[in-house]
Scaffold this motif. Structure first.
Motif, mmCIF file in Angstrom:
data_model
loop_
_atom_site.group_PDB
_atom_site.id
_atom_site.type_symbol
_atom_site.label_atom_id
_atom_site.label_comp_id
_atom_site.label_asym_id
_atom_site.label_seq_id
_atom_site.Cartn_x
_atom_site.Cartn_y
_atom_site.Cartn_z
ATOM 1 N N SER A 73 0.825 -1.207 0.000
ATOM 2 C CA SER A 73 0.000 0.000 0.000
ATOM 3 C C SER A 73 0.861 1.261 0.000
ATOM 4 O O SER A 73 0.496 2.272 -0.611
ATOM 5 N N THR A 74 2.010 1.200 0.676
ATOM 6 C CA THR A 74 2.949 2.331 0.636
ATOM 7 C C THR A 74 3.449 2.546 -0.780
ATOM 8 O O THR A 74 3.534 3.687 -1.258
ATOM 9 N N SER A 89 0.830 4.267 -2.844
ATOM 10 C CA SER A 89 0.755 5.694 -2.514
ATOM 11 C C SER A 89 1.835 6.491 -3.227
ATOM 12 O O SER A 89 1.600 7.603 -3.700
ATOM 13 N N LEU A 91 0.453 10.171 -3.937
ATOM 14 C CA LEU A 91 -0.187 10.523 -2.674
ATOM 15 C C LEU A 91 0.853 10.790 -1.594
ATOM 16 O O LEU A 91 0.570 11.447 -0.587
ATOM 17 N N ASP A 92 2.045 10.266 -1.785
ATOM 18 C CA ASP A 92 3.149 10.448 -0.856
ATOM 19 C C ASP A 92 4.432 10.563 -1.672
ATOM 20 O O ASP A 92 4.459 10.209 -2.858
ATOM 21 N N ARG A 110 -3.296 13.880 -10.481
ATOM 22 C CA ARG A 110 -4.238 12.861 -10.019
ATOM 23 C C ARG A 110 -5.653 13.172 -10.503
ATOM 24 O O ARG A 110 -6.393 12.282 -10.928
ATOM 25 N N ASP A 168 -6.888 -0.541 -4.171
ATOM 26 C CA ASP A 168 -6.235 -1.080 -2.976
ATOM 27 C C ASP A 168 -7.205 -2.022 -2.263
ATOM 28 O O ASP A 168 -8.163 -1.574 -1.635
#
Length: 235
Positions: free
Chosen positions: A51-52, A55, A60-61, A87, A170
């Motif tokens: 999930s990281t 992102s 997102l990160d 995005r 996800d």
């Protein structure tokens, strides 16, 4: 033979976070390439870093080090506002928790991203997508009036409303029963095929992953198959 169009490229991605006694590395030197229209699964147990990674690929990160290019744009070099603009124009999301706004109807939830993007035919698109996901008669229902499977179908319609180049999902069926989850998964692949959207799934479900053209298996923040690493560098 025509060279595939690269939609997502990550080079030596790493992500660390500060903890009480120093830092914790969540991702270790991840590299991959995903081409236009591909279906790709990132597979691993809870805590593996998948999930990281999603992102970071979606902007997102930001990574601690390394590069991420989405539709040719260097996300690692852009501000949050610039990443948000990309995005909004190019990316759709489906999360396992649905993330519908309770005060909006199904149709209003679906059309919200299109309206924020200034798309003039947002309502028409939204109604068409609700028909495609089998919820035309639920357009005026609020999330609390819908089942979990219906809410996830609304979330999928919302993800496709701006006709994104890339869709990130996800664990899209993790909170659903087996039969409903199967319908949700079928719907994702159906819309992927119809719209040519690049589909990137994060999942611990090996059967779902096997439906994708390629799979990247993760463990402790790294890819654990040399074959997948070699495949990721193609293109």
């Amino acid at each position: 033979m025509k060279t595939p169009e690269v939609h997502i490229k990550a080079v030596n991605l790493a992500k660390s976070v500060k903890v009480a006694d120093g830092s914790l590395t969540i991702l270790h030197d991840i590299s991959l390439t995903i081409n236009h229209g591909e279906t790709v699964a990132i597979v691993g147990a809870s805590g593996s870093g998948k999930s990281t990674l999603l992102s970071l690929l979606a902007g997102l990160d930001l990574p601690t080090k390394g590069e991420v290019l989405l539709a040719g744009q260097p996300l690692h070099q852009l501000s949050e506002d610039q990443r948000a603009a990309i995005r909004a124009s190019s990316v759709g999301f489906v999360f396992q928790s649905f993330l519908l706004l309770p005060s909006l109807t199904a149709l209003e939830n679906v059309t919200l991203p299109a309206e924020l993007s200034g798309i003039s035919d947002a309502r028409e698109r939204g109604l068409n997508l609700l028909r495609q996901v089998g919820l035309a008669e639920r357009a005026d229902f609020y999330p609390a009036q819908l089942s979990g499977g219906e809410q996830q179908r609304v979330a999928i319609a919302r993800a496709f409303i701006t006709r994104p180049a890339v869709l990130f999902a996800d664990e899209p069926s993790a909170n659903l029963d087996a039969a409903t989850g199967q319908k949700i998964e079928d719907l994702l692949f159906k819309l992927n095929a119809e719209q040519g959207t690049t589909l990137v799934l994060v999942t611990h479900n090996n059967e779902l992953a096997a439906r994708c053209q390629r799979q990247y298996k993760m463990q402790a923040g790294s890819f654990i198959s040399s074959d997948l690493k070699e495949l990721s560098d193609v293109g």
